[in-house]
Design a protein around this motif. Structure first.
Motif, PDB file in Angstrom:
ATOM      1  N   TYR A  34       0.769  -1.148  -0.058  1.00 49.86           N
ATOM      2  CA  TYR A  34       0.071   0.118  -0.022  1.00 49.86           C
ATOM      3  C   TYR A  34       0.910   1.278   0.191  1.00 49.86           C
ATOM      4  CZ  TYR A  34      -4.406  -2.649   1.249  1.00 49.86           C
ATOM      5  OH  TYR A  34      -5.431  -3.539   1.173  1.00 49.86           O
ATOM      6  N   VAL A  93      -4.376   2.795   5.745  1.00 47.81           N
ATOM      7  CA  VAL A  93      -4.332   2.065   4.515  1.00 47.81           C
ATOM      8  C   VAL A  93      -5.645   1.542   3.919  1.00 47.81           C
ATOM      9  CG1 VAL A  93      -2.078   1.097   4.951  1.00 47.81           C
ATOM     10  CG2 VAL A  93      -4.251  -0.167   5.729  1.00 47.81           C
ATOM     11  N   LEU A 128      -4.065   0.912  -2.647  1.00 48.19           N
ATOM     12  CA  LEU A 128      -3.645  -0.425  -2.609  1.00 48.19           C
ATOM     13  C   LEU A 128      -2.673  -0.351  -4.254  1.00 48.19           C
ATOM     14  CD1 LEU A 128      -3.355  -3.286  -2.024  1.00 48.19           C
ATOM     15  CD2 LEU A 128      -5.427  -3.778  -3.483  1.00 48.19           C
TER      16      LEU A 128
END
Length: 514
Positions: free
Chosen positions: A42, A60, A226
């Motif tokens: 990430y 994240v 991501l």
């Protein structure tokens, strides 16, 4: 030893059962709706820096912020951070391994000197969220293949310690050096033993290509984002688990069957026939006896042979396992009986740790033994049984109090399967209200329905015992309540209701929600 893999595909998850001599030893579940996988990379954003913990919380994209400790930044974080900033600014970073000592992060440094809130940071998930904790992160990025693990920002070549032959280790090191691009390090996995350049070079090229795709995404990303998703857990399990020792692989889904067969054939061309499509009427886990073993293996009490058993308890800090001989009595000598039970217990405990994927600290309370050689036999048996476990673990000899302590690698929550039902009366709390309190609750609800809701014809469904209690006597509670509230009240007994379960209905038979 016969080793079979049974894969059950449903709409919500994929379950993979590993059987050794028809006995269930591992059970993995891949939830198709899971947000995170170990290995995902990430571009995160630092939310908070905690100097007291020497750690930071990183966003994240999950509802729980992920945890990043200073020690997980890695020695080469300064290089990684510089690389991330250049890539984020759409500058083409140069991928070279650090050569100077000033690029190495000091062991006794402070995270507040390195990270600040709002700072983008390149991270990788190393542990899934467990209980109330968010995912655990690292900045030491790696991309795993079947034979090799590629490590950007490194120049080291590491060989698996399980490859013991010195000549093979030297051969693998020379081979990898000849195909490794500059600026990368590599870990050679155990399964790579004996492999040639024709096998390793394409895999290494594919891993480098995945890393380049990650680099290209950074400049066009807004954290949290991501960058590289680990292959799904099913593929990862197959990648790490499959070897030439399997006898059969059964799959109940056509598309996955084709994928698994292609994957197995690419690794072991002669093993393609072991992958078989199951098309029976019964569920695949029922057909191969997996469901029965699941029901008998995931309870608090786990039975051993001839009446002995173990009790498994989970606390916030560790797992505790108690060994009991039960009604087993096979020897007149207590020491010999204790040894027999303990040897059975440690074998089953090793299986349970793999089956439930239990990690962290585990304490086993064994039956006391006086002789030191017997304690050593139990320790050796546990060590041998855990030798089949792929997870890293460390076992300590028995203490003076007959306790065996061990740790096992934990990367995801332990598998918990409920094989019991909640009590319908207390909903699993172990507590029910007194009947006198229940009577007051019913009376107050009746006053509310007849007064506030202006409902004058009511029916009350309750358990037969409560129906008898409310209608007992000539001037029963039902009659008294009807007179007091100037309504018509009918009470109906329902045998399927729990003791204190009840439901109100109006004159049309419609359920009333209070």
């Amino acid at each position: 030893m016969d080793r079979d893999l049974v894969i059950d595909v449903t709409t919500s998850e994929i379950s993979i059962a590993l059987l050794e001599d028809k006995r269930l030893v591992e059970l993995n579940k891949d939830n198709t709706s899971a947000n995170f996988s170990v290995g995902d990379i990430y571009l995160g954003k630092v939310k908070r820096v905690l100097p007291a913990l020497n750690a930071a919380f990183v966003d994240v994209g999950d509802e729980k912020d992920a945890f990043l400790h200073y020690f997980d930044l890695g020695f080469h974080f300064k290089l990684i951070d510089d690389f991330t900033k250049k890539a984020f600014a759409r500058q083409r970073p140069v991928l070279t391994a650090p050569k100077t000592s000033d690029a190495i992060l000091p062991k006794d440094g402070k995270i507040s000197d390195i990270l600040a809130p709002g700072q983008p940071v390149l991270v990788q998930v190393v542990k899934e969220a467990i209980s109330t904790k968010g995912p655990r992160l690292t900045s030491e990025i790696s991309l795993a293949g079947r034979n090799l693990v590629l490590i950007p920002f490194s120049d080291k070549i590491s060989i698996s310690q399980k490859i013991a032959d010195r000549e093979e280790r030297r051969r693998m090191e020379r081979l990898v050096k000849s195909i490794l691009p500059p600026g990368f390090g590599v870990i050679v996995r155990t399964v790579a033993e004996g492999k040639k350049t024709a096998t390793l070079a394409p895999e290494l090229t594919a891993l480098v290509r995945r890393w380049e795709m990650c680099v290209n995404k950074i400049g066009a990303s807004k954290p949290p984002q991501l960058l590289v998703s680990e292959i799904n857990r099913t593929s990862a399990i197959l990648r790490d688990m499959l070897n030439g020792t399997f006898n059969n692989i059964y799959v109940n889904d056509t598309s996955l069957f084709e994928e698994v067969k292609e994957y197995v054939t690419s690794i072991f061309p002669e093993k393609g026939k072991i992958v078989k499509l199951y098309a029976g009427k019964d569920p695949i886990f029922e057909h191969y006896g997996v469901s029965r073993q699941i029901r008998g293996s995931f309870g608090k009490y786990v039975s051993l042979k001839r009446g002995a058993y173990i009790i498994m308890e989970q606390t916030e800090a560790l797992h505790v396992i108690d060994v009991n001989s039960g009604r087993l009595k096979t020897a007149d000598n207590q020491e010999e009986q204790a040894l027999e039970v303990n040897l059975m217990a440690v074998t089953e405990v090793a299986r349970q740790l793999r089956l439930r994927d239990i990690g962290g600290i585990i304490v086993i309370d064994l039956i006391d033994m006086e002789r030191a050689d017997n304690r050593q036999k139990v320790f050796n048996a546990m060590r041998d049984a855990m030798g089949l476990d792929r997870a890293r673990h460390n076992i300590l000899p028995l203490s003076r109090f007959g306790l065996m302590q061990l740790t096992r690698q934990r990367v995801r929550p332990a598998t918990q399967i409920r094989n019991d039902e909640l009590c319908p009366s207390c909903n699993g709390t172990g507590k029910i209200m007194p009947s006198i309190v229940f009577e007051d609750i019913l009376q107050n609800q009746l006053i509310y329905l007849t007064g506030e809701k202006k409902i004058k014809k009511l029916a009350l469904k309750v358990h037969p015992y409560m129906a008898a209690y409310l209608q007992h006597g000539l001037l029963s509670r039902r009659v008294k309540w009807a007179i007091q509230n100037k309504c018509r009240l009918h009470i109906k007994a329902v045998s399927s209701f729990a003791l204190l379960q009840h439901q109100w209905f109006d004159e049309n038979g419609d359920k009333i929600t209070i």
